[in-house]
Scaffold this active site. Structure first.
Site, PDB file in Angstrom:
ATOM      1  N   MET A  37       0.851  -1.192   0.000  1.00  0.00           N
ATOM      2  CA  MET A  37       0.000   0.000   0.000  1.00  0.00           C
ATOM      3  C   MET A  37       0.881   1.235   0.000  1.00  0.00           C
ATOM      4  O   MET A  37       1.633   1.467   0.950  1.00  0.00           O
ATOM      5  CB  MET A  37      -0.922   0.001   1.225  1.00  0.00           C
ATOM      6  N   CYS A  50      -2.462  -1.732  -9.715  1.00  0.00           N
ATOM      7  CA  CYS A  50      -2.685  -0.385  -9.198  1.00  0.00           C
ATOM      8  C   CYS A  50      -3.652   0.380 -10.103  1.00  0.00           C
ATOM      9  O   CYS A  50      -3.436   0.481 -11.314  1.00  0.00           O
ATOM     10  CB  CYS A  50      -1.370   0.374  -9.092  1.00  0.00           C
ATOM     11  N   GLY A  73      -5.251  -5.429   3.033  1.00  0.00           N
ATOM     12  CA  GLY A  73      -4.762  -4.076   2.856  1.00  0.00           C
ATOM     13  C   GLY A  73      -5.408  -3.120   3.825  1.00  0.00           C
ATOM     14  O   GLY A  73      -4.951  -2.942   4.959  1.00  0.00           O
TER      15      GLY A  73
END
Length: 333
Positions: free
Chosen positions: A24, A107, A231
């Site tokens: 992250m 991403c 995450g």
């Protein structure tokens, strides 16, 4: 409860319990990874590192690539759109001690996809294949791949990309259960991850919307995945990955640490951030973490606003102690 996870071996690396901290940006840096490791994790993954910055050896990229022995096994995630540059960045990180190189094809951030990196690579599987092949050939450590289900709902091509990656020597896949166009909206489609699992013999790790221990179990049941990656569920909870590991192993939930222990974690995390970034950048970078840590406690909104206005690390820590003190005393009463 029978343990729901089995160890995964990729090359020389054994992931004993595949519950993995997600890469992250701006979150899973070295100071945060150290806190997560204390409570347990099967694998740590660094923040995404831009390959071009890596080969230029920028200070920021080198800091992101730094891996401590206490973190191992640790994977370094690279993003880019040029095979030659990605391969060179992979070699550099192998030399710096990465246990695994992870390729980012997931991403969704605009500045990344506008550079034809991240999830934009799922729009051109031939180009994606060339990039994968270059990285695999460049290093001796295992290479893994993180992807989304596809660019949009009409082109959910993750199963095809999984087969390509397997043929080219990738050794593990991570699938976030959304398309790029969803960003982080809606629900992650754990059922679709099962289609990726069916398309390949590789270990598949499921990612997306795992914020409780029950979510992790439900995700594994729906996806048939070999593990989970967590995450946003770790925001303000570096102990959460360890709690999920414990739950999947025993069927029992493990309580959050006592508030006194949480305060100790926060102060230690804060000290490491100041050490890692320096006082000016460290104070600024830590603010989001402090907001997550205090969230849910009475008076947290006011405390967060006050913490965000402070620039002296010593005063920040004093304010944290003053905020947590009454809550710690009340919990002990």
């Amino acid at each position: 409860m029978t343990a729901m996870l089995s160890p995964i071996r990729i090359g020389p690396v054994e992931i004993k319990e595949p519950v993995i901290l997600a890469p992250m940006s701006g979150v899973s840096d070295l100071p945060f990874r150290r806190q997560v490791k204390k409570y347990g994790t099967g694998l740590l993954v660094t923040e995404m590192i831009a390959s071009q910055a890596m080969i230029r050896a920028t200070r920021d990229s080198l800091a992101k690539a730094r891996v401590l022995d206490e973190e191992r096994p640790c994977s370094v995630q690279l993003a880019g759109c040029e095979a030659r540059v990605m391969a060179e960045a992979a070699r550099l990180n192998e030399d710096l001690g990465a246990d695994i190189i992870d390729i980012n094809m997931g991403c969704p951030v605009k500045k990344v996809v506008n550079g034809f990196a991240g999830s934009a690579l799922m729009r051109d599987l031939r180009h994606a294949a060339g990039l994968i092949e270059a990285v695999v050939k460049a290093v001796d450590v295992p290479v893994t791949l993180k992807m989304r289900t596809g660019w949009d709902h009409d082109s959910r091509n993750a199963p095809e990309l999984a087969r390509i990656a397997e043929d080219l020597g990738v050794q593990m896949l991570v699938v976030h259960g959304r398309t790029r166009c969803q960003l982080y909206r809606g629900r992650a489609d754990w059922d679709f991850i099962a289609e990726v699992k069916a398309a390949t013999r590789l270990p598949v790790i499921a990612n997306g919307d795992i914020v409780t221990e029950a979510d992790a179990a439900a995700c594994l049941a729906a996806s048939g995945a070999d593990g989970v990656m967590i995450g946003r569920g770790t925001y303000g909870r570096p102990w959460f990955v360890g709690q999920v590991m414990h739950y999947l192993r025993t069927g029992e939930t493990r309580a959050d640490p006592p508030l006194a222990e949480q305060l100790a974690v926060i102060l230690d995390h804060y000290d490491h951030m100041i050490e890692h970034y320096g006082p000016i950048v460290g104070v600024r970078m830590a603010r989001k973490h402090l907001g997550w840590y205090v969230k849910g406690l009475p008076g947290s909104a006011k405390a967060r606003d006050e913490l965000n206005k402070l620039s002296d690390p010593a005063r920040v820590k004093d304010r944290l102690r003053a905020f947590f003190g009454p809550h710690v005393e009340q919990a002990a009463a």
